[in-house]
Design a protein around this motif. Sequence first.
Motif, PDB file in Angstrom:
ATOM      1  N   LYS A 104     -43.896 -88.442 -73.680  1.00 44.53           N
ATOM      2  CA  LYS A 104     -44.273 -88.317 -72.272  1.00 44.53           C
ATOM      3  C   LYS A 104     -45.792 -88.317 -72.113  1.00 44.53           C
ATOM      4  CE  LYS A 104     -40.136 -86.025 -70.583  1.00 44.53           C
ATOM      5  NZ  LYS A 104     -39.600 -84.818 -69.973  1.00 44.53           N
ATOM      6  N   ALA A 125     -46.852 -91.860 -72.445  1.00 45.31           N
ATOM      7  CA  ALA A 125     -46.524 -92.559 -71.196  1.00 45.31           C
ATOM      8  C   ALA A 125     -47.542 -92.205 -70.118  1.00 45.31           C
ATOM      9  CB  ALA A 125     -45.102 -92.211 -70.747  1.00 45.31           C
ATOM     10  N   ASN A 172     -49.787 -94.974 -68.270  1.00 47.25           N
ATOM     11  CA  ASN A 172     -49.714 -95.073 -66.813  1.00 47.25           C
ATOM     12  C   ASN A 172     -51.069 -94.770 -66.167  1.00 47.25           C
ATOM     13  OD1 ASN A 172     -46.994 -95.856 -66.305  1.00 47.25           O
ATOM     14  ND2 ASN A 172     -46.340 -93.795 -66.871  1.00 47.25           N
ATOM     15  N   ARG A 182     -46.182 -88.533 -62.395  1.00 48.25           N
ATOM     16  CA  ARG A 182     -44.864 -88.748 -61.784  1.00 48.25           C
ATOM     17  C   ARG A 182     -44.083 -89.854 -62.501  1.00 48.25           C
ATOM     18  NH1 ARG A 182     -47.303 -88.286 -55.818  1.00 48.25           N
ATOM     19  NH2 ARG A 182     -46.964 -86.070 -55.530  1.00 48.25           N
ATOM     20  N   SER A 192     -44.251 -90.724 -65.607  1.00 54.17           N
ATOM     21  CA  SER A 192     -44.126 -90.500 -67.050  1.00 54.17           C
ATOM     22  C   SER A 192     -42.895 -89.716 -67.462  1.00 54.17           C
ATOM     23  CB  SER A 192     -45.390 -89.809 -67.570  1.00 54.17           C
ATOM     24  OG  SER A 192     -46.491 -90.655 -67.360  1.00 54.17           O
ATOM     25  N   GLY A 193     -42.003 -89.464 -66.533  1.00 57.72           N
ATOM     26  CA  GLY A 193     -40.744 -88.832 -66.885  1.00 57.72           C
ATOM     27  C   GLY A 193     -40.730 -87.324 -66.808  1.00 57.72           C
ATOM     28  N   TYR A 194     -41.753 -86.725 -66.226  1.00 57.05           N
ATOM     29  CA  TYR A 194     -41.764 -85.276 -66.091  1.00 57.05           C
ATOM     30  C   TYR A 194     -40.902 -84.847 -64.910  1.00 57.05           C
ATOM     31  CZ  TYR A 194     -45.521 -85.145 -69.463  1.00 57.05           C
ATOM     32  OH  TYR A 194     -46.253 -85.274 -70.605  1.00 57.05           O
ATOM     33  N   LYS A 195     -40.406 -83.628 -64.975  1.00 65.88           N
ATOM     34  CA  LYS A 195     -39.617 -83.078 -63.882  1.00 65.88           C
ATOM     35  C   LYS A 195     -40.500 -82.927 -62.646  1.00 65.88           C
ATOM     36  CE  LYS A 195     -36.588 -80.369 -66.858  1.00 65.88           C
ATOM     37  NZ  LYS A 195     -36.159 -79.028 -67.240  1.00 65.88           N
TER      38      LYS A 195
END
Length: 72
Positions: free
Chosen positions: A9, A12, A16, A28, A30-33
């Motif tokens: 992440k 990523a 990004n 947002r 990059s796969g984070y909650k």
Amino acid sequence: MPNGKLTAKQEAFCLNYFRLDNATQAYRLSGYKPTNNPRSIAAQYLANPYIQARLQELRKLANADAAKLAIA
């Protein structure tokens, strides 16, 4: 990371951010909650020395590629 390696992440996020030049959007994408304050967390990521080093590496790679294209 103690060994200087980034998580998937974090990598990523770096890619990004390099592409978008917007830390909040990079966070947002990059796969984070989802969080209530992505701007603050993204700013913390930009302060991370390992992330800074990776971004510097990406800039160097981009500059080297640009120089190769200019010579060709």
